[in-house]
Design an enzyme around this catalytic site. Structure first.
Site, PDB file in Angstrom:
ATOM      1  N   SER A   1       0.451  -1.421   0.292  1.00 27.55           N
ATOM      2  CA  SER A   1      -0.026  -0.221  -0.064  1.00 27.55           C
ATOM      3  C   SER A   1       0.827   1.469  -0.127  1.00 27.55           C
ATOM      4  O   SER A   1      -0.009   2.530   0.020  1.00 27.55           O
ATOM      5  CB  SER A   1      -1.149  -0.283   1.224  1.00 27.55           C
ATOM      6  OG  SER A   1      -1.937  -1.070   1.577  1.00 27.55           O
TER       7      SER A   1
ATOM      8  N   HIS B   1       2.257  -4.490   9.220  1.00 30.61           N
ATOM      9  CA  HIS B   1       1.304  -4.596   8.249  1.00 30.61           C
ATOM     10  C   HIS B   1      -0.273  -5.694   9.175  1.00 30.61           C
ATOM     11  O   HIS B   1      -1.033  -6.328   8.806  1.00 30.61           O
ATOM     12  CB  HIS B   1       1.160  -5.682   7.237  1.00 30.61           C
ATOM     13  CG  HIS B   1       2.590  -4.901   6.079  1.00 30.61           C
ATOM     14  ND1 HIS B   1       2.324  -3.926   5.540  1.00 30.61           N
ATOM     15  CD2 HIS B   1       3.697  -5.944   5.758  1.00 30.61           C
ATOM     16  CE1 HIS B   1       3.133  -3.720   4.599  1.00 30.61           C
ATOM     17  NE2 HIS B   1       4.227  -5.173   4.416  1.00 30.61           N
TER      18      HIS B   1
ATOM     19  N   ARG C   1      -4.169   1.813   0.209  1.00 26.19           N
ATOM     20  CA  ARG C   1      -4.398   2.053  -1.366  1.00 26.19           C
ATOM     21  C   ARG C   1      -5.949   1.314  -1.698  1.00 26.19           C
ATOM     22  O   ARG C   1      -6.270  -0.134  -1.502  1.00 26.19           O
ATOM     23  CB  ARG C   1      -2.757   0.926  -1.614  1.00 26.19           C
ATOM     24  CG  ARG C   1      -3.197   1.166  -3.054  1.00 26.19           C
ATOM     25  CD  ARG C   1      -1.479   0.636  -3.665  1.00 26.19           C
ATOM     26  NE  ARG C   1      -1.123   0.817  -4.694  1.00 26.19           N
ATOM     27  CZ  ARG C   1      -0.048   0.423  -5.330  1.00 26.19           C
ATOM     28  NH1 ARG C   1       1.133  -0.620  -5.202  1.00 26.19           N
ATOM     29  NH2 ARG C   1       0.303   1.009  -6.702  1.00 26.19           N
TER      30      ARG C   1
ATOM     31  N   SER D   1      -0.455  -5.626  -6.272  1.00 25.17           N
ATOM     32  CA  SER D   1       1.277  -5.616  -6.429  1.00 25.17           C
ATOM     33  C   SER D   1       1.742  -6.881  -5.701  1.00 25.17           C
ATOM     34  O   SER D   1       3.071  -6.632  -5.740  1.00 25.17           O
ATOM     35  CB  SER D   1       0.767  -4.213  -5.469  1.00 25.17           C
ATOM     36  OG  SER D   1       2.544  -3.874  -5.388  1.00 25.17           O
TER      37      SER D   1
ATOM     38  N   PHE E   1       7.975   8.849  -7.891  1.00 21.02           N
ATOM     39  CA  PHE E   1       8.655   6.808  -7.864  1.00 21.02           C
ATOM     40  C   PHE E   1       9.991   7.126  -9.145  1.00 21.02           C
ATOM     41  O   PHE E   1      10.526   6.168  -9.007  1.00 21.02           O
ATOM     42  CB  PHE E   1       7.084   6.440  -8.960  1.00 21.02           C
ATOM     43  CG  PHE E   1       7.175   4.981  -9.182  1.00 21.02           C
ATOM     44  CD1 PHE E   1       7.447   3.827  -8.193  1.00 21.02           C
ATOM     45  CD2 PHE E   1       7.636   4.745 -10.402  1.00 21.02           C
ATOM     46  CE1 PHE E   1       6.916   2.274  -8.561  1.00 21.02           C
ATOM     47  CE2 PHE E   1       7.946   2.742 -10.671  1.00 21.02           C
ATOM     48  CZ  PHE E   1       7.853   2.246  -9.568  1.00 21.02           C
TER      49      PHE E   1
ATOM     50  N   MET F   1      13.039   7.580  -6.454  1.00 23.13           N
ATOM     51  CA  MET F   1      12.892   6.822  -5.664  1.00 23.13           C
ATOM     52  C   MET F   1      13.712   5.600  -7.169  1.00 23.13           C
ATOM     53  O   MET F   1      15.025   5.079  -6.071  1.00 23.13           O
ATOM     54  CB  MET F   1      12.003   6.385  -5.092  1.00 23.13           C
ATOM     55  CG  MET F   1      11.939   7.187  -4.160  1.00 23.13           C
ATOM     56  SD  MET F   1      10.635   6.697  -3.008  1.00 23.13           S
ATOM     57  CE  MET F   1      11.171   5.928  -2.050  1.00 23.13           C
TER      58      MET F   1
ATOM     59  N   ARG G   1       7.672  -1.292  -8.447  1.00 21.03           N
ATOM     60  CA  ARG G   1       7.439  -2.075  -9.847  1.00 21.03           C
ATOM     61  C   ARG G   1       7.198  -0.969 -10.245  1.00 21.03           C
ATOM     62  O   ARG G   1       7.927  -0.233 -11.592  1.00 21.03           O
ATOM     63  CB  ARG G   1       6.670  -3.116  -9.687  1.00 21.03           C
ATOM     64  CG  ARG G   1       5.859  -4.187 -10.522  1.00 21.03           C
ATOM     65  CD  ARG G   1       4.884  -4.807  -9.874  1.00 21.03           C
ATOM     66  NE  ARG G   1       3.371  -4.235 -10.176  1.00 21.03           N
ATOM     67  CZ  ARG G   1       2.769  -3.780 -10.328  1.00 21.03           C
ATOM     68  NH1 ARG G   1       2.531  -4.090 -11.756  1.00 21.03           N
ATOM     69  NH2 ARG G   1       1.682  -3.171 -10.534  1.00 21.03           N
TER      70      ARG G   1
ATOM     71  N   GLY H   1       4.368   1.823  -9.791  1.00 20.84           N
ATOM     72  CA  GLY H   1       4.180   2.712  -9.002  1.00 20.84           C
ATOM     73  C   GLY H   1       2.718   3.603  -9.520  1.00 20.84           C
ATOM     74  O   GLY H   1       3.237   4.627  -9.577  1.00 20.84           O
TER      75      GLY H   1
HETATM   76  P1  A3P Z   1       3.039  -1.166  -7.444  1.00 18.86           P
HETATM   77  O1  A3P Z   1       3.744  -2.627  -7.377  1.00 18.86           O
HETATM   78  O2  A3P Z   1       1.170  -1.122  -8.551  1.00 18.86           O
HETATM   79  O3  A3P Z   1       4.586  -0.877  -8.086  1.00 18.86           O
HETATM   80  P2  A3P Z   1       5.155  -1.459  -0.432  1.00 18.86           P
HETATM   81  O4  A3P Z   1       5.318  -0.240  -0.052  1.00 18.86           O
HETATM   82  O5  A3P Z   1       4.123  -1.326   0.831  1.00 18.86           O
HETATM   83  O6  A3P Z   1       5.308  -2.343  -0.174  1.00 18.86           O
HETATM   84  O7  A3P Z   1       4.485  -0.814  -1.161  1.00 18.86           O
HETATM   85  C1  A3P Z   1       4.390  -1.182  -2.423  1.00 18.86           C
HETATM   86  C2  A3P Z   1       3.699  -0.428  -3.705  1.00 18.86           C
HETATM   87  O8  A3P Z   1       4.278   0.901  -3.290  1.00 18.86           O
HETATM   88  C3  A3P Z   1       4.477  -0.502  -5.053  1.00 18.86           C
HETATM   89  O9  A3P Z   1       3.663  -0.511  -6.255  1.00 18.86           O
HETATM   90  C4  A3P Z   1       5.215   0.516  -5.177  1.00 18.86           C
HETATM   91  O10 A3P Z   1       6.332   0.611  -6.930  1.00 18.86           O
HETATM   92  C5  A3P Z   1       5.267   1.680  -4.614  1.00 18.86           C
HETATM   93  N1  A3P Z   1       5.652   2.300  -4.654  1.00 18.86           N
HETATM   94  C6  A3P Z   1       6.866   2.604  -3.662  1.00 18.86           C
HETATM   95  N2  A3P Z   1       7.440   3.483  -4.150  1.00 18.86           N
HETATM   96  C7  A3P Z   1       6.359   4.440  -4.178  1.00 18.86           C
HETATM   97  C8  A3P Z   1       6.212   6.252  -5.312  1.00 18.86           C
HETATM   98  N3  A3P Z   1       7.576   7.026  -4.383  1.00 18.86           N
HETATM   99  N4  A3P Z   1       5.058   6.544  -5.820  1.00 18.86           N
HETATM  100  C9  A3P Z   1       4.478   5.770  -6.174  1.00 18.86           C
HETATM  101  N5  A3P Z   1       4.125   4.105  -6.086  1.00 18.86           N
HETATM  102  C10 A3P Z   1       5.614   3.754  -4.966  1.00 18.86           C
END
Ligand code: A3P
Length: 297
Positions: A58, A104, A126, A134, A228, A231, A260, A262
């Site tokens: 999320s 979590h 989310r 995701s 995204f 980062m 992945r 984002g």
């Molecule tokens: P996706 O797999 O849809 O890309 P968590 O940190 O809770 O494990 O969540 C991971 C999800 O947050 C992934 O989603 C990741 O890409 C997304 N995420 C991490 N950093 C992000 C950013 N700066 N902006 C948008 N999404 C981000």
């Protein structure tokens, strides 16, 4: 006491979890769960601790990076937060301040001192379609994944609550109840979709909540560092010590499998019409008591 449980279906989909009091946990959760929860409950909390709570996938790492930059006043990427769930309390207690601690689990599982008002808690949610996609991709990418099977099989487990930390719905409804009934002021709730829409506003909101004061130029710097694309670029060239072990158990890609796409709405590239109708039906049933409306695009 905790058990390991493997759930499988006739199509060969299979998920392995630890179970405690009927609830599924990830298999890397510390020990027999019960002892760790007891120790966490008594853990010493510091005023400048930030706890980031989320259902998996999320935006936990995203919020943690922002919170760290706001707590430390330096916009360097710090790597993954330390999870309460996977680290011994002795280790967590030795971490330097300011600590960014993620989980979590739900609010009732946090250290007692947090529930009495010490430290700050940021809850991020989310929409469950994107969170499901995701998590599926994440589990497909890591070696020795606790889930084996197809996207369709995964989605059924997800909707049945045969997933780490139980069902997205139960977790969200639990948070909603906490947000409505908790009397303390050390908890805030953010939405992944809002952060995507206007990150500077979310960064500003988090700064206010953490009671840290910066001029707008620093808030903009944090915002730029936490998009995204920035980062991903940073992390590719800079794997932090706490992430190196994790990188080893995943594929050869030096990018943490956390990052992945984002995006909001990527679920549309994965759900069939039938899966989407089924999901919407369950969503309507489970969320009927909720006043909350998620955005899916
Ligand atoms: P996706 O797999 O849809 O890309 P968590 O940190 O809770 O494990 O969540 C991971 C999800 O947050 C992934 O989603 C990741 O890409 C997304 N995420 C991490 N950093 C992000 C950013 N700066 N902006 C948008 N999404 C981000």
């Amino acid at each position: 006491m905790c058990d390991y449980l493997e759930v499988s279906d006739s199509e060969g989909n299979c998920i392995r979890t630890k179970r405690y009091q009927g609830k599924p946990y990830v298999d890397i959760f510390v020990g027999n769960i019960e002892d760790h929860l007891d120790r966490l409950s008594c853990m010493e909390v510091r005023e400048d601790d930030t706890f980031v709570l989320s259902y998996p996938k999320s935006g936990t790492h995203w919020i943690s990076s922002i919170a760290s930059m706001l707590r430390t006043g330096t916009s360097d990427y710090i790597g993954s937060p330390h999870f309460l769930d996977y680290n011994e309390v002795d280790f967590l207690e030795k971490l330097p301040s300011p600590r960014i601690l993620a989980s979590h689990m739900t609010f009732d599982r946090l250290p007692r001192q947090v529930r009495e008002g010490k430290g700050k808690v940021v809850v991020v949610s989310r929409n469950p379609k994107d969170a499901a996609v995701s998590l599926y991709h994440f589990l497909m990418k890591i070696n020795q994944s606790a889930f084996k099977g197809s996207w369709d099989g995964f989605l059924k487990f997800y909707l049945d609550g045969n997933m780490f930390y139980g069902s997205w719905f139960d977790t969200f409804l639990d948070w909603e109840r906490t947000l409505q009934t908790y009397k303390g002021d050390n908890i805030m709730h953010l939405l992944y979709e809002d952060m995507k829409q206007d990150l500077l506003s979310s960064v500003t909101e988090i700064a206010t909540f953490l009671s840290v004061t910066y001029d707008v130029s620093y808030l903009k710097e944090v915002t730029n560092k936490c998009t995204f694309s920035t980062m991903v670029k940073t992390i590719r060239g800079d794997v932090k010590p706490q992430d190196q072990g994790f990188i080893k158990v995943v594929s050869n890609d030096p990018l943490l499998p956390i990052y992945r796409k984002g995006e909001v709405g990527d679920w549309k590239n994965h759900f069939t019409v039938t899966q989407n109708e089924y999901f919407d039906k369950i969503y309507a049933e489970k969320m009927k008591s909720s006043t909350f409306r998620f955005r899916f695009e």
